[in-house]
Enzyme design. Structure first.
Site, PDB file in Angstrom:
ATOM      1  N   LYS A  14      12.918  -3.487  -0.632  1.00  0.00           N
ATOM      2  CA  LYS A  14      11.925  -2.716  -1.379  1.00  0.00           C
ATOM      3  C   LYS A  14      12.681  -1.619  -2.116  1.00  0.00           C
ATOM      4  O   LYS A  14      12.344  -0.430  -2.060  1.00  0.00           O
ATOM      5  CB  LYS A  14      10.914  -2.149  -0.346  1.00  0.00           C
ATOM      6  CG  LYS A  14       9.653  -1.594  -0.928  1.00  0.00           C
ATOM      7  CD  LYS A  14       8.725  -2.637  -1.488  1.00  0.00           C
ATOM      8  CE  LYS A  14       7.625  -1.937  -2.258  1.00  0.00           C
ATOM      9  NZ  LYS A  14       6.993  -2.716  -3.294  1.00  0.00           N
ATOM     10  N   ASP A  23       7.354  -7.240  -1.526  1.00  0.00           N
ATOM     11  CA  ASP A  23       5.959  -7.635  -1.735  1.00  0.00           C
ATOM     12  C   ASP A  23       5.887  -8.932  -2.529  1.00  0.00           C
ATOM     13  O   ASP A  23       5.120  -9.845  -2.209  1.00  0.00           O
ATOM     14  CB  ASP A  23       5.155  -6.518  -2.415  1.00  0.00           C
ATOM     15  CG  ASP A  23       5.889  -5.852  -3.559  1.00  0.00           C
ATOM     16  OD1 ASP A  23       7.131  -5.940  -3.612  1.00  0.00           O
ATOM     17  OD2 ASP A  23       5.227  -5.255  -4.425  1.00  0.00           O
TER      18      ASP A  23
END
Ligand code: NAP
Length: 398
Positions: A214, A263
């Site tokens: 991330k 994600d």
């Protein structure tokens, strides 16, 4: 005579024909799962002229009852001394002491890789249309990240002190009623994890390694993980691996190393499963990804895992589900997770024929629709068997 595993001068494990391996039966359903699994292991070992002398060591409730400790030092010592072992699920003691026995074993033994292969077995009920496209191996970093346990609770003097320090030294303003956690991601921890993933992919002719992070948000932790991964490819694997940017996605005969934001990765493992192969990621991402992927192949009850330090050779292989206390002693649950963790352990020990025979026998059993309750309730025309009957059915097919 039964003997210990040793390491040779090149750091390779040397496995005697009769090797002593420690095991933890596990709490709750461990009493059902372990005997079913051991039966399968012993049958496959015997077929190939091998023997394991299983040495029980204690942890969890059984240890607490007998020794007053949840994780006796003697157990850790046995895993260190005998190097490789296997464990069933353990209850996490609530309200004090060690927070999680599983996390404690990983951290105390510096088992820096949590290895989770995820693949579909013919016949296993799955919530997705093409579970056969899922064949991924997750390398989850096991010692850092928010799992390091560096947290202070809201309202405590420690939180106030840390908040004041962050304010005075960095000008950071945190709400007065904040709990605060620290997320350490080191170059050392990241590189050794990614090195293990690349070595694994090269040894098994896998197509790619994807670094999942991330880094768009957490630049100096997750972003650094990505950067260190690509740095490692150039430093140590230039002749055998190449990053996406350096080859435009055309690696030739080298291993492709690419990256994906977490994600996005979580949706693409569903929509483009065939683009993922080996995955290297940090602790928390790895936790989410492992269970999400295991669910895709219907495998929560049969997902295996291993915790490994590739430098010292230490490995503890384990069921990934919990103790399922409501089923304890009922001879009901699926022993597949420990059986497949055994497969991983035998592969790690270089006993590939033993591992392959168990995998084949398990596949044949599930294909014949002989399954425990968890699969039977999702399959049409299944023959539901008990935990021990399932173990016998697999053993018969070896
Ligand atoms: P759990 O024990 O994994 O059980 C949750 C559900 O998963 C069960 O009710 C059952 O579903 C299914 N399940 C679990 N094991 C199964 C098996 N072998 N075969 C078929 N289905 C299985 O999770 P939990 O109830 O949250 O946790 C119980 C205890 O285990 C806690 O103390 C927790 O800390 C500990 N835990 C240990 C580990 C570990 O040792 N690695 C991992 C996770 C949790 P159905 O009810 O639908 O039949």
């Amino acid at each position: 005579m039964a003997d210990k595993l040793t390491l040779d001068a090149n750091g390779k494990l040397v496995v005697p024909d009769d090797v002593i391996l420690p095991y933890i039966e596990g709490d709750g359903t461990g009493v059902d799962i372990w005997p079913a699994s051991q039966l399968v292991f012993d049958k496959a070992l015997a077929k190939h002229g091998r023997h394991v002398t299983w040495m029980e060591v204690l942890a969890g409730e059984k240890a607490f009852k007998e020794t007053g400790e949840w994780l006796p030092e003697a157990t850790l010592e046995a895993f260190r001394d005998y190097r490789v072992g296997i464990k069933g699920p353990l209850t996490t003691p609530v309200g004090g002491g060690i927070r999680s026995l599983n996390v404690a074993i990983r951290q105390l033994m510096d088992l820096y890789v949590c290895l989770r292969p995820v693949r579909w077995f013919q016949g296993v009920p799955s919530p997705v249309k093409h579970p056969e496209l899922v064949d991924m191996v997750i390398f989850r970093e096991n010692t850092e990240d928010v799992y390091a346990g560096l947290e202070v609770a809201e309202g405590t003097p420690e939180a106030a002190k840390l908040r004041a320090f962050l304010h005075d030294s960095f000008g950071w303003e945190l709400r007065a009623d904040s709990g605060i956690g620290i997320k350490p991601i080191s170059k050392t921890g990241s590189k050794r994890l990614i090195r293990a993933a690349i070595n694994y992919a090269l040894a098994r002719n896998r197509r790619s390694v994807t670094l999942v992070h991330k880094g768009n948000i957490q630049k100096f932790t997750e972003g650094a993980f990505r950067a260190w991964g690509y740095e490692l490819v150039k430093e140590e694997f230039a002749d055998r691996a190449v990053s996406w940017d350096d080859c435009g996605g055309e690696p030739g005969d080298r291993l492709l190393v690419k990256d994906a934001i977490a994600d996005n990765a979580l949706q693409q493992v569903l929509t483009r499963a065939n683009e993922f192969d080996v995955i290297a990621t940090m602790n928390l991402n790895g936790d989410y990804l492992s269970d999400a992927l295991a669910a895709q192949v219907g495998g929560i009850g049969i997902a295996p895992g291993g915790n490994i330090n590739y430098v010292t050779g230490h490995g503890v292989f384990e069921a990934t589900h919990g103790t399922a206390p409501k089923y304890a002693g009922l001879d009901k649950v699926n022993p597949g997770s420990v059986i497949l963790s055994g497969v991983m352990m035998f592969e790690y020990l270089g006993l590939q024929e033993v591992a392959d025979d168990i995998t084949r026998a398990l596949e044949e059993t599930i294909s014949a629709k002989i399954v425990t309750y968890d699969f039977a309730r999702l399959m049409e025309g299944a023959t539901e068997v008990s935990c021990s009957e399932f173990g016998h059915a697999v053993a018969e097919r070896i």
